[in-house]
Design a protein around this motif. Structure first.
Motif, PDB file in Angstrom:
ATOM      1  N   ASP A   1       0.854  -1.253  -0.107  1.00  0.00           N
ATOM      2  CA  ASP A   1       0.128   0.128   0.054  1.00  0.00           C
ATOM      3  C   ASP A   1       0.890   1.311  -0.063  1.00  0.00           C
ATOM      4  N   HIS A   2       1.885   1.255   0.837  1.00  0.00           N
ATOM      5  CA  HIS A   2       2.810   2.330   0.811  1.00  0.00           C
ATOM      6  C   HIS A   2       3.702   2.407  -0.501  1.00  0.00           C
ATOM      7  N   LEU A   3       4.012   1.621  -1.167  1.00  0.00           N
ATOM      8  CA  LEU A   3       4.736   1.599  -2.454  1.00  0.00           C
ATOM      9  C   LEU A   3       3.755   1.985  -3.404  1.00  0.00           C
ATOM     10  N   ALA A   4       2.542   1.681  -3.456  1.00  0.00           N
ATOM     11  CA  ALA A   4       1.459   2.246  -4.409  1.00  0.00           C
ATOM     12  C   ALA A   4       1.239   3.646  -4.110  1.00  0.00           C
ATOM     13  N   GLY A   5       1.296   4.121  -3.026  1.00  0.00           N
ATOM     14  CA  GLY A   5       1.189   5.372  -2.740  1.00  0.00           C
ATOM     15  C   GLY A   5       2.088   6.387  -3.309  1.00  0.00           C
ATOM     16  N   LEU A   6       3.432   5.540  -3.360  1.00  0.00           N
ATOM     17  CA  LEU A   6       4.633   6.328  -3.904  1.00  0.00           C
ATOM     18  C   LEU A   6       4.182   6.728  -5.509  1.00  0.00           C
ATOM     19  N   ILE A   7       3.742   5.295  -6.155  1.00  0.00           N
ATOM     20  CA  ILE A   7       3.312   5.429  -7.400  1.00  0.00           C
ATOM     21  C   ILE A   7       2.375   6.446  -7.783  1.00  0.00           C
ATOM     22  N   GLU A   8       1.289   6.620  -6.930  1.00  0.00           N
ATOM     23  CA  GLU A   8       0.089   7.307  -7.274  1.00  0.00           C
ATOM     24  C   GLU A   8       0.512   8.824  -7.108  1.00  0.00           C
ATOM     25  N   LYS A   9       1.474   9.066  -6.020  1.00  0.00           N
ATOM     26  CA  LYS A   9       1.942  10.373  -6.174  1.00  0.00           C
ATOM     27  C   LYS A   9       2.644  10.859  -6.992  1.00  0.00           C
ATOM     28  N   GLY A  10       3.424   9.935  -7.802  1.00  0.00           N
ATOM     29  CA  GLY A  10       4.184  10.466  -8.750  1.00  0.00           C
ATOM     30  C   GLY A  10       5.716  10.519  -8.307  1.00  0.00           C
ATOM     31  N   GLU A  11       5.892  10.005  -7.306  1.00  0.00           N
ATOM     32  CA  GLU A  11       7.249   9.722  -6.845  1.00  0.00           C
ATOM     33  C   GLU A  11       7.912   8.872  -7.482  1.00  0.00           C
ATOM     34  N   TRP A  12       7.476   7.776  -8.137  1.00  0.00           N
ATOM     35  CA  TRP A  12       7.835   7.003  -9.187  1.00  0.00           C
ATOM     36  C   TRP A  12       7.166   6.825 -10.215  1.00  0.00           C
ATOM     37  N   PRO A  13       7.606   7.782 -11.359  1.00  0.00           N
ATOM     38  CA  PRO A  13       6.744   8.055 -12.450  1.00  0.00           C
ATOM     39  C   PRO A  13       6.773   6.873 -13.345  1.00  0.00           C
ATOM     40  N   VAL A  14       5.906   6.820 -13.973  1.00  0.00           N
ATOM     41  CA  VAL A  14       5.636   5.794 -15.387  1.00  0.00           C
ATOM     42  C   VAL A  14       6.824   5.582 -16.054  1.00  0.00           C
ATOM     43  N   GLY A  15       7.217   4.312 -15.954  1.00  0.00           N
ATOM     44  CA  GLY A  15       8.460   3.867 -16.686  1.00  0.00           C
ATOM     45  C   GLY A  15       9.516   3.803 -16.071  1.00  0.00           C
TER      46      GLY A  15
ATOM     47  N   ARG B   1      -1.961  -5.559  -9.127  1.00  0.00           N
ATOM     48  CA  ARG B   1      -2.975  -4.543  -9.263  1.00  0.00           C
ATOM     49  C   ARG B   1      -2.610  -3.857 -10.298  1.00  0.00           C
ATOM     50  N   GLY B   2      -1.664  -4.234 -11.246  1.00  0.00           N
ATOM     51  CA  GLY B   2      -1.195  -3.619 -12.646  1.00  0.00           C
ATOM     52  C   GLY B   2      -0.393  -2.277 -12.393  1.00  0.00           C
ATOM     53  N   LEU B   3       0.155  -2.102 -11.273  1.00  0.00           N
ATOM     54  CA  LEU B   3       0.925  -1.079 -11.121  1.00  0.00           C
ATOM     55  C   LEU B   3       2.414  -0.943 -11.600  1.00  0.00           C
ATOM     56  N   VAL B   4       2.793  -2.212 -11.476  1.00  0.00           N
ATOM     57  CA  VAL B   4       4.256  -2.390 -11.854  1.00  0.00           C
ATOM     58  C   VAL B   4       4.168  -3.650 -12.859  1.00  0.00           C
ATOM     59  N   GLN B   5       5.196  -3.947 -13.458  1.00  0.00           N
ATOM     60  CA  GLN B   5       5.694  -4.921 -14.322  1.00  0.00           C
ATOM     61  C   GLN B   5       6.951  -5.336 -14.322  1.00  0.00           C
ATOM     62  N   THR B   6       7.416  -6.653 -14.098  1.00  0.00           N
ATOM     63  CA  THR B   6       8.619  -6.958 -14.057  1.00  0.00           C
ATOM     64  C   THR B   6       9.151  -7.923 -15.258  1.00  0.00           C
ATOM     65  N   LEU B   7      10.238  -7.294 -15.491  1.00  0.00           N
ATOM     66  CA  LEU B   7      10.875  -7.792 -16.671  1.00  0.00           C
ATOM     67  C   LEU B   7      12.181  -8.666 -16.267  1.00  0.00           C
ATOM     68  N   LYS B   8      12.167 -10.041 -16.697  1.00  0.00           N
ATOM     69  CA  LYS B   8      13.279 -10.894 -16.250  1.00  0.00           C
ATOM     70  C   LYS B   8      14.539 -10.380 -16.516  1.00  0.00           C
ATOM     71  N   SER B   9      15.478 -10.159 -15.372  1.00  0.00           N
ATOM     72  CA  SER B   9      16.772  -9.781 -15.565  1.00  0.00           C
ATOM     73  C   SER B   9      16.875  -8.289 -16.009  1.00  0.00           C
ATOM     74  N   LYS B  10      15.766  -7.623 -15.989  1.00  0.00           N
ATOM     75  CA  LYS B  10      15.875  -6.107 -16.044  1.00  0.00           C
ATOM     76  C   LYS B  10      15.546  -5.391 -14.856  1.00  0.00           C
ATOM     77  N   GLY B  11      14.361  -5.919 -14.177  1.00  0.00           N
ATOM     78  CA  GLY B  11      13.949  -5.030 -13.127  1.00  0.00           C
ATOM     79  C   GLY B  11      12.358  -5.101 -12.942  1.00  0.00           C
ATOM     80  N   THR B  12      12.065  -4.108 -12.295  1.00  0.00           N
ATOM     81  CA  THR B  12      10.624  -3.823 -11.799  1.00  0.00           C
ATOM     82  C   THR B  12      10.320  -2.513 -12.402  1.00  0.00           C
ATOM     83  N   PHE B  13       9.270  -2.196 -13.239  1.00  0.00           N
ATOM     84  CA  PHE B  13       8.916  -0.942 -13.821  1.00  0.00           C
ATOM     85  C   PHE B  13       7.513  -0.519 -13.486  1.00  0.00           C
ATOM     86  N   VAL B  14       7.455   0.707 -13.401  1.00  0.00           N
ATOM     87  CA  VAL B  14       6.117   1.419 -13.014  1.00  0.00           C
ATOM     88  C   VAL B  14       5.491   1.468 -14.420  1.00  0.00           C
ATOM     89  N   SER B  15       4.228   0.645 -14.185  1.00  0.00           N
ATOM     90  CA  SER B  15       3.312   0.530 -15.435  1.00  0.00           C
ATOM     91  C   SER B  15       2.559   1.787 -16.023  1.00  0.00           C
TER      92      SER B  15
END
Length: 85
Positions: A24-38, A68-82
């Motif tokens: 929930d906390h990390l989702a809040g960072l995404i929703e606030k734009g602290e972790w922007p899309v991409g 929740r569809g907030l991030v996507q993980t790419l193998k050997s690349k990392g997890t990115f904001v969707s």
């Protein structure tokens, strides 16, 4: 306390599973734009150290973010904001 100060992900001391509260906390960072899309979010070990929790709750929190569809993980690349719909 030795080492860097840990970030708080549950400042209101809500009850519940640690991984859900962290998600929930990390989702809040995404929703606030602290972790922007991409943007790549910090790795599991970095989040574990940053918040002072074990790897398992971080992995479960990341899984919840994916469900929740907030991030996507790419193998050997990392997890990115969707992109938001």
């Amino acid at each position: 306390m030795n080492g860097p100060e840990r970030k708080k992900y549950n400042p209101e001391n809500k009850t519940g599973y640690e991984y859900v509260l962290l998600a929930d906390h990390l989702a809040g960072l995404i929703e606030k734009g602290e972790w922007p899309v991409g943007s790549r979010i910090p790795g599991e070990r970095a989040l574990s150290e940053e918040y002072g929790v074990a790897l398992d709750p971080v992995r479960k929190a990341t899984r919840i973010l994916r469900e929740r569809g907030l991030v996507q993980t790419l193998k050997s690349k990392g997890t990115f904001v969707s992109p938001r719909d």
